[in-house]
Write an enzyme that holds these catalytic residues in place. Structure first.
Site, PDB file in Angstrom:
ATOM      1  N   HIS A   1       7.741   8.978  -7.208  1.00  0.00           N
ATOM      2  CA  HIS A   1       8.528   9.220  -8.428  1.00  0.00           C
ATOM      3  C   HIS A   1      10.029   9.036  -8.211  1.00  0.00           C
ATOM      4  O   HIS A   1      10.818   9.136  -9.145  1.00  0.00           O
ATOM      5  CB  HIS A   1       8.246  10.641  -8.918  1.00  0.00           C
ATOM      6  CG  HIS A   1       8.703  11.650  -7.935  1.00  0.00           C
ATOM      7  ND1 HIS A   1       8.115  11.824  -6.698  1.00  0.00           N
ATOM      8  CD2 HIS A   1       9.739  12.501  -7.962  1.00  0.00           C
ATOM      9  CE1 HIS A   1       8.767  12.745  -6.029  1.00  0.00           C
ATOM     10  NE2 HIS A   1       9.757  13.178  -6.768  1.00  0.00           N
ATOM     11  N   ASP A   2      10.410   8.807  -6.935  1.00  0.00           N
ATOM     12  CA  ASP A   2      11.829   8.552  -6.622  1.00  0.00           C
ATOM     13  C   ASP A   2      12.107   7.075  -6.383  1.00  0.00           C
ATOM     14  O   ASP A   2      13.270   6.700  -6.178  1.00  0.00           O
ATOM     15  CB  ASP A   2      12.237   9.301  -5.338  1.00  0.00           C
ATOM     16  CG  ASP A   2      12.234  10.800  -5.496  1.00  0.00           C
ATOM     17  OD1 ASP A   2      12.016  11.494  -4.480  1.00  0.00           O
ATOM     18  OD2 ASP A   2      12.439  11.280  -6.628  1.00  0.00           O
TER      19      ASP A   2
ATOM     20  N   ASP B   1       8.795  19.367  -0.402  1.00  0.00           N
ATOM     21  CA  ASP B   1       9.958  18.645  -0.942  1.00  0.00           C
ATOM     22  C   ASP B   1      11.215  18.879  -0.106  1.00  0.00           C
ATOM     23  O   ASP B   1      11.488  20.019   0.293  1.00  0.00           O
ATOM     24  CB  ASP B   1      10.200  19.175  -2.371  1.00  0.00           C
ATOM     25  CG  ASP B   1      11.340  18.462  -3.061  1.00  0.00           C
ATOM     26  OD1 ASP B   1      11.181  17.295  -3.408  1.00  0.00           O
ATOM     27  OD2 ASP B   1      12.406  19.086  -3.205  1.00  0.00           O
TER      28      ASP B   1
ATOM     29  N   ASP C   1       3.162  20.343  -5.147  1.00  0.00           N
ATOM     30  CA  ASP C   1       4.510  20.056  -4.669  1.00  0.00           C
ATOM     31  C   ASP C   1       5.210  21.394  -4.397  1.00  0.00           C
ATOM     32  O   ASP C   1       5.227  22.284  -5.255  1.00  0.00           O
ATOM     33  CB  ASP C   1       5.283  19.268  -5.739  1.00  0.00           C
ATOM     34  CG  ASP C   1       6.209  18.236  -5.126  1.00  0.00           C
ATOM     35  OD1 ASP C   1       6.236  17.087  -5.597  1.00  0.00           O
ATOM     36  OD2 ASP C   1       6.894  18.596  -4.139  1.00  0.00           O
TER      37      ASP C   1
ATOM     38  N   GLU D   1       8.196  15.798   2.990  1.00  0.00           N
ATOM     39  CA  GLU D   1       9.099  14.743   2.545  1.00  0.00           C
ATOM     40  C   GLU D   1      10.313  14.814   3.469  1.00  0.00           C
ATOM     41  O   GLU D   1      11.234  15.595   3.255  1.00  0.00           O
ATOM     42  CB  GLU D   1       9.550  14.931   1.100  1.00  0.00           C
ATOM     43  CG  GLU D   1      10.365  13.731   0.640  1.00  0.00           C
ATOM     44  CD  GLU D   1      11.404  14.042  -0.409  1.00  0.00           C
ATOM     45  OE1 GLU D   1      11.874  15.189  -0.471  1.00  0.00           O
ATOM     46  OE2 GLU D   1      11.752  13.127  -1.159  1.00  0.00           O
TER      47      GLU D   1
HETATM   48  O1  TEU Z   1      13.816  14.170  -2.973  1.00  0.00           O
HETATM   49  C1  TEU Z   1      14.652  14.478  -1.868  1.00  0.00           C
HETATM   50  C2  TEU Z   1      15.540  13.355  -1.591  1.00  0.00           C
HETATM   51  O2  TEU Z   1      15.996  13.143  -0.506  1.00  0.00           O
HETATM   52  C3  TEU Z   1      15.771  12.474  -2.749  1.00  0.00           C
HETATM   53  O3  TEU Z   1      16.743  13.159  -3.550  1.00  0.00           O
HETATM   54  C4  TEU Z   1      16.281  11.156  -2.384  1.00  0.00           C
HETATM   55  O4  TEU Z   1      17.378  11.298  -1.523  1.00  0.00           O
HETATM   56  C5  TEU Z   1      16.683  10.486  -3.640  1.00  0.00           C
HETATM   57  O5  TEU Z   1      15.683  10.715  -4.611  1.00  0.00           O
HETATM   58  C6  TEU Z   1      16.848   9.021  -3.376  1.00  0.00           C
HETATM   59  O6  TEU Z   1      17.038   8.361  -4.589  1.00  0.00           O
HETATM   60  C7  TEU Z   1      13.085  15.289  -3.430  1.00  0.00           C
HETATM   61  C8  TEU Z   1      12.287  14.870  -4.661  1.00  0.00           C
HETATM   62  O7  TEU Z   1      11.367  13.845  -4.312  1.00  0.00           O
HETATM   63  C9  TEU Z   1      13.262  14.398  -5.715  1.00  0.00           C
HETATM   64  O8  TEU Z   1      12.556  13.936  -6.874  1.00  0.00           O
HETATM   65  C10 TEU Z   1      14.168  15.563  -6.092  1.00  0.00           C
HETATM   66  O9  TEU Z   1      15.159  15.088  -6.979  1.00  0.00           O
HETATM   67  C11 TEU Z   1      14.849  16.153  -4.848  1.00  0.00           C
HETATM   68  O10 TEU Z   1      13.980  16.337  -3.745  1.00  0.00           O
HETATM   69  C12 TEU Z   1      15.386  17.542  -5.173  1.00  0.00           C
HETATM   70  O11 TEU Z   1      14.274  18.409  -5.317  1.00  0.00           O
END
Ligand code: TEU
Ligand code: CA
Length: 538
Positions: A321-322, A198, A97, A253
């Site tokens: 994970h989101d 990311d 990542d 992403e």
């Molecule tokens: O996620 C980017 C992002 O756009 C997310 O914050 C999304 O908008 C949100 O999770 C929706 O619920 C990446 C990673 O996947 C996330 O885990 C991190 O929190 C974020 O970037 C910051 O690095």
């Protein structure tokens, strides 16, 4: 010999919750090493490993303090080297990542940057004077009311699109970019096979950092920092400086990406090989993720059809994970039978499409959302921020967290029916789902009809089929209210897929008469509720 990142199935590991090996309640690299044979037997060909770098964990590792040091709780660089060796021994590729939109505020660069306005690292980040004692503009952060934090020491504000402990890097600074590229190349020189990039949509901010238009002191203004023109320059520069000439891949992403922007990003391979689009995993939120609306099959079909035709190669995913657990979100957990069958149907629907499947740890056994009841059970800064900003409508916030909160997918992997599901012999950093006695790998391995064995068969089917990998896609039954069906063709072979997204029986159309390659809840010519079937007809 095809393209490995098109032919292999990827599996995302969230290391904090995968397997603990030393009893501290936190997953670690040695725990992952112990589970590599499990992944190999599942049929996984590549792993996306969420951040393992040194971090204060304000955002669970997505706030990096040192890009080239392993987070202490996860182990040592020697553990990493062994993990990589053991993965490659099993012909499993590893992508890391890459979190370079921002660092932790405890990163050496930021500690220097905040020391003074003339520090050499000042311009590695985005500092501005306030306006009449307020923030430089009205941008809201994903994880806090404002995207700006005031630094008393140098009496300026710094930008953070995420938490205030995640200051945004200034990608307009070539010295900063050079250091990032050198870091990427040192990880490549260690033998990693690629990166998941990311929050890559946000690297370039609109010059002048103009305020967003809208009511209120803070306004969600992604139009001023999403897919800005300079982003493409940075991505092409990174491609030339790091990726060209290597047998590697990168997947972006790309939050907020559209089919049009996607073409620029992946066609011609000048910026990235693959991207994650969010139209599917954001389709059940109206005006934002927290306003939950029901799954709409016709909308789902349109989105899939658009993306399958917009770019030559997609990523295929239901979770990460989101995101909440997919079987709780778009499947059915009203009974054990329906949970198992709908988990199989969702996998069939998604992973036989044209593109690279990205599984998320635990979906292969049909893990579900966690029954959160209080703040003490939560760990995610995004949920804490939501509650903090909505004390006047906590019921609404809790409905959102239970349905969509990111902690749903971050509870420990459920391996056995032993205490803490075999994840740890200590106290887990976050609660284990109480259903772990019914839902765990050991139990699934013992049941021929389990979700896990179905995933193994599905992955084997895809891995052995040129048609399922490289065949064309055609949507079928576009207006059917229950069935999602499509055709994959390559040469003289045609494979049809039919999935019942409804809680009622559905007749399998006559055109689906053929050799059944995969089936769940297919009873003669009837698909039971949440049933699915894949057939070869020519
Ligand atoms: O996620 C980017 C992002 O756009 C997310 O914050 C999304 O908008 C949100 O999770 C929706 O619920 C990446 C990673 O996947 C996330 O885990 C991190 O929190 C974020 O970037 C910051 O690095
Ligand atoms: Ca541990």
């Amino acid at each position: 010999m095809g393209t490995w990142w098109k032919e292999r199935v990827f599996y995302q590991i969230y290391p904090r919750s995968f397997q603990d090996s030393n009893g501290d309640g936190i997953g670690d690299l040695r725990g992952i090493i112990r589970r590599l044979d499990y992944l190999k037997e599942l049929g996984v060909g590549a792993v996306w490993l969420s951040p393992i770098y040194d971090s204060p964990n304000a955002d669970m590792g997505y706030d990096i303090r040192d890009y080239e040091k392993i987070m202490t709780e996860f182990g040592t660089m020697e553990d990493f080297d062994e993990l990589l060796r053991e993965m490659h021994k099993r012909d499993i590729k590893l992508i890391m990542d890459l979190v370079v939109n921002h660092t932790s505020d405890e990163h050496r660069w930021f500690k220097e940057s905040r020391k003074s306005r003339d520090n050499p690292y000042r311009d590695y980040y985005i500092w501005r004077d306030g306006q009449n004692g307020q923030e430089p503009n009205n941008w809201v952060s994903f994880f806090a009311p404002s995207a700006w934090h005031y630094d008393e020491g140098s009496s300026q504000w710094y930008l953070h699109l995420f938490a205030d402990k995640q200051p945004d890097l200034n990608w307009g600074n070539p010295c900063m970019r050079r250091e990032i590229y050198d870091m990427i190349n040192r990880w490549f020189d260690k033998g990693v096979d690629g990166f998941r990039m990311d929050a890559i949509s946000f690297l370039a901010k609109e010059p002048g950092l103009p305020s967003g238009s809208g009511e209120g002191r803070y306004v969600f203004s992604p139009e001023h920092y999403t897919f800005q023109p300079r982003l493409h320059d940075y991505l092409r520069e990174m491609r030339r400086e790091c990726f060209d000439g290597r047998d590697c891949m990168c997947v972006g992403e790309t939050s907020f990406v559209t089919t049009d922007i996607a073409k620029t990003l992946v066609e011609g391979g000048q910026e990235m090989d693959l991207l994650f689009q969010f139209d599917i995993v954001e389709m059940d939120g109206e005006g934002g993720k927290w306003n939950v609306i029901p799954f709409d099959l016709s909308r789902f079909k349109k989105i899939i059809n658009d993306w399958q035709h917009a770019i030559d190669w997609n990523t295929l995913f239901w979770g990460n994970h989101d995101q909440p657990r997919i079987v709780s979100r778009f499947g059915c957990t009203a009974s054990e039978e329906l949970r198992v069958r709908s988990a199989k149907m969702l996998a069939t629907a998604m992973y036989l499409l044209r593109g690279t499947p990205f599984l998320y740890q635990g979906e292969e056994i049909g893990m579900t959302n966690y029954p959160f009841t209080c703040e003490a059970e939560l760990r995610d800064i995004e949920s804490f921020n939501l509650l903090e900003q909505n004390r006047d409508r906590e019921d609404w916030a809790w409905r959102g967290i239970r349905a969509k909160g990111r902690d749903n997918s971050r509870t420990p992997m459920q391996w056995t029916d032993a205490p803490n599901a075999g994840f740890t012999t200590g106290t887990p950093w976050i609660g284990v789902n109480p259903n772990y006695r019914e839902i765990n790998v050991e139990k699934a391995l013992a049941e021929e009809d389990s979700v896990l064995h179905f995933y193994r068969r599905l992955i084997a089917l895809r891995s052995g089929s040129e048609t399922l990998q490289y065949g064309n896609f055609t949507l079928l039954l576009p207006d059917d209210p229950q069935l999602f069906a499509y055709k994959r063709t390559l040469g003289d072979e045609t494979i049809l897929v039919c999935c019942n997204f409804s809680g009622s029986e559905a007749a399998i159309p006559a055109q689906f008469a053929g050799e059944r390659l995969l089936a769940a809840g297919a009873d003669g010519d009837t698909l039971l509720p949440y049933g699915a079937v894949a057939v070869r007809i020519e």
